[in-house]
Scaffold this motif. Sequence first.
Motif, short mmCIF file in Angstrom:
data_model
loop_
_atom_site.label_atom_id
_atom_site.label_comp_id
_atom_site.label_asym_id
_atom_site.label_seq_id
_atom_site.Cartn_x
_atom_site.Cartn_y
_atom_site.Cartn_z
N ARG A 16 0.83 -0.98 0.15
CA ARG A 16 -0.08 -0.23 -0.08
C ARG A 16 0.59 1.37 -0.05
N ARG A 17 1.87 1.27 0.23
CA ARG A 17 2.55 2.36 0.56
C ARG A 17 3.97 2.75 -0.51
N ARG A 22 -4.15 4.04 -5.17
CA ARG A 22 -5.30 4.19 -5.86
C ARG A 22 -6.56 4.85 -5.43
N ASP A 23 -6.82 5.11 -6.74
CA ASP A 23 -8.02 6.29 -6.14
C ASP A 23 -9.22 5.29 -6.08
N LEU A 25 -12.28 6.54 -6.30
CA LEU A 25 -13.11 7.31 -6.30
C LEU A 25 -13.08 7.55 -8.58
N ASP A 26 -12.33 6.19 -9.04
CA ASP A 26 -11.71 6.38 -10.20
C ASP A 26 -13.28 5.32 -10.37
N VAL A 27 -13.65 5.70 -11.82
CA VAL A 27 -14.75 5.15 -11.80
C VAL A 27 -14.54 4.39 -13.49
N ARG A 28 -13.37 4.48 -14.11
CA ARG A 28 -13.81 4.31 -15.70
C ARG A 28 -13.72 3.03 -15.74
N ASP A 29 -13.03 1.95 -15.02
CA ASP A 29 -14.00 0.61 -15.49
C ASP A 29 -15.18 0.11 -15.18
N ILE A 30 -16.15 1.27 -14.40
CA ILE A 30 -17.29 0.84 -15.05
C ILE A 30 -18.28 1.89 -15.94
N ASN A 31 -17.38 3.04 -16.02
CA ASN A 31 -18.21 3.84 -16.90
C ASN A 31 -17.83 3.33 -18.72
#
Length: 88
Positions: A16-17, A22-23, A25-31
């Motif tokens: 993780r560090r 990681r974002d 709020l990134d919804v490109r895979d959905i939209n």
Amino acid sequence: IEGARAGWRPRHERVRREGPPRDGLDVRDINDVGFKTRRSTDPLRPTFSIHGMDIFDDPIKTRPKCLPKAHAGPTRSLHTDDIEGARA
């Protein structure tokens, strides 16, 4: 202790560090165009697809029982006429 070092962290924390940020709020895979969900939207008859097999519940055995028939006569559960001292 030989081999020990300061600042040691478990692997999941190091990833993780040290990994790319990681974002959430990134919804490109959905939209993106061409996205099609495989979710089952019927909560009363859910189906799951696992390794190409469709898994679902038996509709007869997992349904709730029917309601009992309505009582035709008056209900006496809230009457207190037969209790001494409970009359108003």
